[in-house]
Design a protein around this motif. Structure first.
Motif, PDB file in Angstrom:
ATOM      1  N   THR A 167       0.860  -1.183   0.000  1.00 54.97           N
ATOM      2  CA  THR A 167       0.000   0.000   0.000  1.00 54.97           C
ATOM      3  C   THR A 167       0.897   1.235   0.000  1.00 54.97           C
ATOM      4  OG1 THR A 167      -0.134   0.289   2.408  1.00 54.97           O
ATOM      5  CG2 THR A 167      -1.682  -1.273   1.394  1.00 54.97           C
ATOM      6  N   ASP A 208       0.301   3.736   2.082  1.00 56.06           N
ATOM      7  CA  ASP A 208       0.039   4.449   3.343  1.00 56.06           C
ATOM      8  C   ASP A 208       1.326   4.960   3.976  1.00 56.06           C
ATOM      9  OD1 ASP A 208      -2.458   3.605   2.719  1.00 56.06           O
ATOM     10  OD2 ASP A 208      -2.916   2.730   4.675  1.00 56.06           O
ATOM     11  N   SER A 239      -5.020   3.029   1.261  1.00 55.40           N
ATOM     12  CA  SER A 239      -6.095   2.324   1.944  1.00 55.40           C
ATOM     13  C   SER A 239      -7.283   3.260   2.151  1.00 55.40           C
ATOM     14  CB  SER A 239      -5.609   1.799   3.294  1.00 55.40           C
ATOM     15  OG  SER A 239      -5.333   2.885   4.168  1.00 55.40           O
TER      16      SER A 239
END
Length: 604
Positions: free
Chosen positions: A408, A410, A444
């Motif tokens: 991801t 993030d 996310s």
């Protein structure tokens, strides 16, 4: 000379010594050793010491007392005093602490068999061969004492004999010198390095000077000692010899030039002896050596060697291993040495590309790459709060992180957000460059919710986040609709569970919210066009139309203007709040616990 004559000679010397002491015969020779002076008698000295006999014979003074100066005897006045006692037949203890000094003094004073039977040279040699060099600990002690007796200790081969004895006995004691260890594979090296064995004699070797220590290790390897087994020994020696370096603080160096030179030689020698096998040394130990190398300004080759070693094992590193301070005397004003970390990462990527990974499956490779990706994202977040980290350095380091290592975005979003917060005066162009480091499609849901309300992000980035989140929700709704299609007739009468019924209701709400979101995006496009007319800046609509599959391709220019930006952000926030029906907490970078600035490590 026969044994009988030897006994007669010894007894005669003993009686002579006792007679001199009892009769208080006045001294007739004065020996000066440095600042110390000894009033002695010629007969016992000249009968055993060829060197003093030569000096006395060369003296042309007619005085009753002869003065002899010996400025450079090995061991100084302490060694001469013991040699004089031997000449007088006075008992004293001969042991591992003084045997090296006695052997070198005897050589210097020429106390050989030419002048007396069983003279001091023979007596010291007997003790060395029969006692001192029969034990590993005593051999190390003798070698340590010999370091202060050069070059005489080298001339009588005392140093080389001690080194050979130590190398032989360590190979007998250690598991790393067994015949079976010669066929160890790299996998076996990894297993052994997880539980390093510190032999009992390793601590004893730390008393040696670096040149003697190096010669001992080379002799051990010549006898078959495996290099990777030297790891624990080198760690002990480095911890002791480099202790006290202030390598973690800012400001000028607090070390004397002579001491700095000595420690630099020690460090460079240790690095040259490090095992070449992978995982033979821990990453944290390599990191401490690298910090010391930067602080002591060792050779470039020494530092590059440590950086390559760390790159090879970067998958095992933790964040503290990479937080290498930037010392003020190097001209860098940032807190951390990002250039060094960048080279370490480049070394890691080079090893991966070239396939320098022995006996590792693709699964292990992917897992290692993912660990490195998370590590570097955490490092980026740590250095992002430093206002002295330039945009070029931040972007250059981020671009090296492999995309396949980031499941991801993030972590990268967190680092970007912290950097934007620490550098509030960046231009719009610079903020766009920073935000381009992350892929909005891989954020996310929690990160998307946070980004949609983040006023530090450029408007274009926020629009991208909202668009990709809408696309994801549309896909989820489509998939869920297909999965909830009518069941066969025999199952049509089944009653839906309460949870599934509420879930279908929620999907219906999501469909309506998607339509609302489309309208909001159209309004946003109109607002951006209004801004374009007012400010004559670069058209933002071009950026929006470049988004793949954007639904904002048609809009009327005659619609009234939208409310201010704040009201739009607030409305989007409410929308995203509704699009999070499962109660997952929103991503909050501001609530992150910030690590302390003054990270300290200890080399001991």
């Amino acid at each position: 000379m026969s044994a009988k004559k030897k006994d007669l000679f010894s007894s005669a010397m003993k009686r002579t010594s006792e007679w001199i002491s009892s009769q208080e015969v006045s001294s007739d020779v004065t020996v000066h050793i440095g600042e110390a002076s000894f009033s002695l008698h010629k007969f016992p000295l000249l009968s055993k010491c060829g060197f003093i006999k030569k000096l006395v014979s060369e003296s042309k003074t007619d005085a009753d007392s002869t003065i002899v100066k010996i400025p450079d005897i090995p061991g100084g006045s302490e060694a001469f005093e013991l040699a004089a006692k031997f000449c007088y037949g006075i008992n004293f203890d001969m042991g591992t602490e003084n045997i090296a000094m006695l052997r070198c003094a005897a050589e210097y004073l020429e106390m050989t068999e030419e002048h007396s039977v069983e003279n001091l040279v023979v007596r010291t040699e007997a003790y060395l061969n029969e006692v001192a060099l029969k034990s590993l600990s005593s051999s190390i002690t003798v070698l340590h004492k010999s370091e202060e007796l050069l070059p005489t200790a080298e001339r009588v081969k005392l140093v080389s004999r001690c080194i050979d004895a130590i190398a032989y006995m360590t190979c007998q004691e250690s598991q790393f010198c067994s015949p079976s260890s010669s066929n160890n594979s790299n996998n076996e090296v990894v297993v052994q390095s997880k539980q390093p064995v510190v032999d009992w004699w390793a601590e004893d070797l730390t008393v040696l000077r670096i040149d003697s220590f190096q010669r001992v290790l080379i002799a051990m390897m010549a006898r078959g000692f495996k290099q990777y087994g030297l790891g624990p020994v080198l760690m002990l020696y480095a911890q002791k010899s480099l202790r006290g370096l202030e390598i973690f603080g800012k400001g000028m160096k607090k070390i004397e030039p002579k001491q700095e030179h000595e420690k630099r030689v020690v460090l460079e020698t240790i690095v040259s002896l490090l095992p070449r096998e992978k995982n033979a040394m821990s990453v944290s130990f390599l990191s401490m050596l690298l910090r010391a190398a930067i602080f002591l300004e060792t050779t470039v080759a020494c530092r590059l060697d440590l950086e390559k070693r760390m790159g090879l094992q970067l998958g095992q590193a933790v964040l503290d291993d990479l937080l290498i301070p930037s010392y003020s005397f190097t001209g860098d004003h940032s807190l951390f040495d990002t250039d060094t970390v960048q080279r370490i990462l480049m070394n890691y990527l080079e090893f991966e590309v070239e396939g320098v990974r022995l006996n590792n499956s693709s699964f292990d490779l992917a897992g290692d790459m993912e660990r490195v990706g998370k590590l570097m994202e955490n490092y980026m977040a740590e250095i992002a709060s430093d206002r002295n980290v330039t945009l070029q350095k931040f972007i250059g380091l981020a671009e090296l992180i492999p995309e396949q290592s980031r499941v991801t975005e993030d972590g990268m979003y967190r680092a970007v957000d912290i950097y934007l917060k620490a550098h509030p005066n960046m231009s719009d162009v610079e903020r766009k460059k920073v935000c381009s480091l992350m892929d909005c499609q891989k954020l996310s849901r929690e990160a998307c919710a946070h980004a949609a309300q983040n006023d530090r992000l450029p408007v274009q980035t926020i629009v991208q986040v909202l668009y990709y989140e809408q696309q994801r929700l549309r896909g989820e709704v489509t998939n869920d609709s297909e999965s909830s299609a009518p069941q066969p007739p025999q199952q049509a009468t089944a009653v839906l569970p309460p949870k599934l019924s509420s879930y279908n209701d929620e999907l219906s709400k999501l469909k309506r919210e998607n339509q609302d979101l489309k309208l909001e995006l159209l309004k946003m496009k109109m607002k951006l066009k209004e801004f374009e007319k007012e400010s004559d800046k670069k058209s933002v609509s071009t950026t929006m139309s470049s988004i793949p599959g954007s639904p904002m391709s048609t809009a009327s220019m005659d619609k009234p203007p939208l409310p201010p930006k704040k009201s739009f952000i607030n409305s989007v926030s409410k929308k995203l709040g509704k699009l999070n029906p499962f109660g997952i907490p929103a991503y909050n970078a501001r609530g992150r616990t910030k690590p302390p600035k003054d990270r300290r490590h200890s080399i001991s």
